[in-house]
Write a protein that holds these residues in place. Structure first.
Motif, PDB file in Angstrom:
ATOM      1  N   ILE A   1    -128.458  39.563  14.093  1.00  0.00           N
ATOM      2  CA  ILE A   1    -128.507  39.694  12.636  1.00  0.00           C
ATOM      3  C   ILE A   1    -128.606  41.170  12.280  1.00  0.00           C
ATOM      4  O   ILE A   1    -129.448  41.882  12.831  1.00  0.00           O
ATOM      5  CB  ILE A   1    -129.758  38.980  12.056  1.00  0.00           C
ATOM      6  CG1 ILE A   1    -129.919  37.577  12.642  1.00  0.00           C
ATOM      7  CG2 ILE A   1    -129.713  38.974  10.530  1.00  0.00           C
ATOM      8  CD1 ILE A   1    -128.950  36.548  12.158  1.00  0.00           C
ATOM      9  N   LYS A   2    -127.726  41.611  11.383  1.00  0.00           N
ATOM     10  CA  LYS A   2    -127.786  43.010  10.958  1.00  0.00           C
ATOM     11  C   LYS A   2    -129.039  43.216  10.122  1.00  0.00           C
ATOM     12  O   LYS A   2    -129.411  42.327   9.338  1.00  0.00           O
ATOM     13  CB  LYS A   2    -126.559  43.346  10.107  1.00  0.00           C
ATOM     14  CG  LYS A   2    -125.272  43.339  10.909  1.00  0.00           C
ATOM     15  CD  LYS A   2    -124.156  44.011  10.113  1.00  0.00           C
ATOM     16  CE  LYS A   2    -122.832  43.851  10.846  1.00  0.00           C
ATOM     17  NZ  LYS A   2    -121.898  43.027  10.119  1.00  0.00           N
ATOM     18  N   PRO A   3    -129.711  44.398  10.256  1.00  0.00           N
ATOM     19  CA  PRO A   3    -130.985  44.621   9.557  1.00  0.00           C
ATOM     20  C   PRO A   3    -130.891  44.361   8.053  1.00  0.00           C
ATOM     21  O   PRO A   3    -131.782  43.752   7.476  1.00  0.00           O
ATOM     22  CB  PRO A   3    -131.303  46.087   9.827  1.00  0.00           C
ATOM     23  CG  PRO A   3    -130.508  46.424  11.039  1.00  0.00           C
ATOM     24  CD  PRO A   3    -129.312  45.528  11.084  1.00  0.00           C
ATOM     25  N   GLU A   4    -129.761  44.748   7.437  1.00  0.00           N
ATOM     26  CA  GLU A   4    -129.668  44.569   5.980  1.00  0.00           C
ATOM     27  C   GLU A   4    -129.569  43.091   5.574  1.00  0.00           C
ATOM     28  O   GLU A   4    -129.786  42.748   4.419  1.00  0.00           O
ATOM     29  CB  GLU A   4    -128.498  45.379   5.381  1.00  0.00           C
ATOM     30  CG  GLU A   4    -127.106  44.968   5.871  1.00  0.00           C
ATOM     31  CD  GLU A   4    -126.652  45.712   7.123  1.00  0.00           C
ATOM     32  OE1 GLU A   4    -127.525  46.153   7.893  1.00  0.00           O
ATOM     33  OE2 GLU A   4    -125.424  45.853   7.332  1.00  0.00           O
ATOM     34  N   ASN A   5    -129.258  42.236   6.564  1.00  0.00           N
ATOM     35  CA  ASN A   5    -129.147  40.807   6.236  1.00  0.00           C
ATOM     36  C   ASN A   5    -130.389  40.012   6.624  1.00  0.00           C
ATOM     37  O   ASN A   5    -130.442  38.808   6.443  1.00  0.00           O
ATOM     38  CB  ASN A   5    -127.947  40.182   6.966  1.00  0.00           C
ATOM     39  CG  ASN A   5    -126.636  40.707   6.405  1.00  0.00           C
ATOM     40  OD1 ASN A   5    -126.607  41.185   5.267  1.00  0.00           O
ATOM     41  ND2 ASN A   5    -125.589  40.643   7.200  1.00  0.00           N
ATOM     42  N   LEU A   6    -131.383  40.734   7.179  1.00  0.00           N
ATOM     43  CA  LEU A   6    -132.557  40.025   7.697  1.00  0.00           C
ATOM     44  C   LEU A   6    -133.273  39.190   6.641  1.00  0.00           C
ATOM     45  O   LEU A   6    -133.642  38.046   6.878  1.00  0.00           O
ATOM     46  CB  LEU A   6    -133.538  41.026   8.307  1.00  0.00           C
ATOM     47  CG  LEU A   6    -133.420  41.180   9.824  1.00  0.00           C
ATOM     48  CD1 LEU A   6    -134.477  42.130  10.327  1.00  0.00           C
ATOM     49  CD2 LEU A   6    -133.494  39.841  10.530  1.00  0.00           C
TER      50      LEU A   6
END
Ligand code: ADP
Length: 425
Positions: A9-14
């Protein structure tokens, strides 16, 4: 078996990712609470598969139970898409994905079922559903595994670790709910049965007391002996019916499946009831379409249903009356009707005639019965994927209707094994 992966999971989508997970767990909680409150097993099974499908976001879900007696699994419920023609199809434990999950007692994820040698292809042939991916989990209670829940064809992407966790939690709750509901139904039926046994037992006690009187005239003694005989027969019939309904209601009845020709079965049943009809001067008329195809079912149980309906049509008829049996094919279904010219059923009683132990109040005295015949018939017909209903008019007569799906398997070159719907005891 493919590894159950954890997605990157990309950090901005966490944030969004965790809020979605939270949402799914909240839903799991709601669905689990709902399951815990359901005491009707059929409804419960249905809700479990619907919940499994919803939680894992897939196309279909199914629930298979283990039958220890014949060592196989069988389909007990499936969501709409899969349900078509599935019935209680049997699945071997040694050569299927569900069997693998059951025997190893652990979850399994298969990304491409068609490439998996364990995949049991007959199910797709029967349902005309195309399985791609499967996520299956065992359904365990404290001391045994009841069966398997399978989620089929993830809607977007692949089944992942989160799907597995959710399905395992659901399976845990499902197993507990199934056990509870089974126990509840058994205790409920036992209480009702004991209640029903009271009347014949009271009669028998009275007869036994009277028979002990030394001054009893011989003629009276003979009469009492006849009453004794009738009541014992009644008790006998009741115990058989009790056993039958309790097995049916707790899913412990074993159904065999074979092509059954209803036309032949009707003729057989008529032989059995003919003498009784003649005694009452009742005419039996049969009208069978030539074009009918067999149904897939349990011959003896279907015979039991027909006999019950025919006996009722004679028993609740009038002297010199008539019974007309019709059988016709309508599309993929067989329609059977049994029409009589009897006393009819009052409108307010119609919704209750298929309830166990229900008897129309004023009819009780002049026709013997347990009030279980129609409840048993309904269970048997529904277990065959059919329906049973009644239309009636006071003093004109009643017509019972049965609709059963025709046997489609003979057109598909597949041969479902004998399924034995049993709940773990
Ligand atoms: P039983 O005949 O043992 O009482 P059933 O379950 O077969 O039990 O039927 C339930 C009740 O429905 C019967 O007691 C009777 O009151 C009513 N019934 C069933 N079939 C008919 C019929 N053909 N005509 C009128 N009443 C019927």
């Amino acid at each position: 078996m493919s590894d159950l992966e954890t997605q990157e999971i990309k950090p901005e989508n966490l944030d969004q990712h965790y809020s979605e997970i939270l949402h799914r767990y909240a839903r799991l909680l709601e669905l689990s609470t709902d399951l815990a409150s359901i005491l009707d097993l059929d409804i419960l099974f249905r809700r479990i598969v619907d919940a499994a499908r919803e939680l894992t976001e897939c196309e279909a879900a199914s629930l298979l139970l283990y039958d220890a007696k014949d060592d196989h699994l069988f389909f007990q419920a499936a969501t709409d898409l899969l349900e078509e023609g599935l019935g209680r199809t049997s699945v071997p434990t040694d050569n299927s994905i569900a069997g693998w999950i059951f025997i190893h007692n652990e979850p399994l994820l298969v990304d491409d079922a068609l490439q998996d040698p364990r995949f049991f292809r007959e199910v797709d042939a029967i349902t005309r559903f195309q399985t791609r991916s499967i996520l299956g989990v065992p359904m365990r209670t404290k001391d045994k595994t009841l069966g398997v829940i399978e989620a089929i064809n993830k809607e977007n992407g692949r089944f992942d670790q989160e799907d597995r966790n959710l399905l395992e939690s659901l399976a845990l709750q499902a197993a507990i709910s199934i056990e509870n509901s089974t126990l509840f139904q058994q205790s409920d039926i036992v209480a009702e049965m004991v209640h029903e046994l009271r009347t014949p037992l009271t009669a028998l006690t009275a007869v036994a007391n009277l028979l002990q009187r030394p001054d009893l005239p011989n003629e009276q003694r003979l009469n009492l002996a006849r009453t004794l005989h009738t009541e014992v027969n009644r008790l006998n019939g009741m115990t058989t019916d009790f056993l039958e309904i309790s097995r049916l209601e707790t899913g412990r009845t074993r159904f065999y499946r074979e092509p059954v020709h209803l036309g032949g079965l009707i003729e057989e049943c008529l032989q059995v009831v003919r003498a009784q009809a003649e005694e009452e001067g009742i005419l039996l008329e049969v009208n069978i379409d030539r074009s009918i195809v067999p149904v897939q079912g349990d011959r003896n149980r279907l015979k039991q249903v027909l006999l019950n309906l025919l006996t009722n049509a004679i028993k609740y008829n009038q002297i010199g009356g008539k019974v007309v049996i019709r059988l016709k094919q309508k599309g993929e279904s067989l329609l059977l009707s049994i029409e009589d010219t009897g006393r009819g059923i009052p409108e307010e009683a119609i919704p209750h005639v298929f309830d166990r132990f229900y008897r129309v109040p004023d009819q009780e005295r002049d026709a013997p019965g347990t009030g279980l015949g129609l409840a048993i018939a309904k269970r048997i017909i529904e277990s065959h994927g059919g329906t049973i209903s009644v239309e009636s008019e006071i003093d004109r007569g009643s017509t019972f209707f049965i609709r059963l799906p025709s046997d489609t398997s003979h057109r598909m070159d597949t041969k479902p094994l004998s399924p034995h719907p049993r709940l773990p005891n």
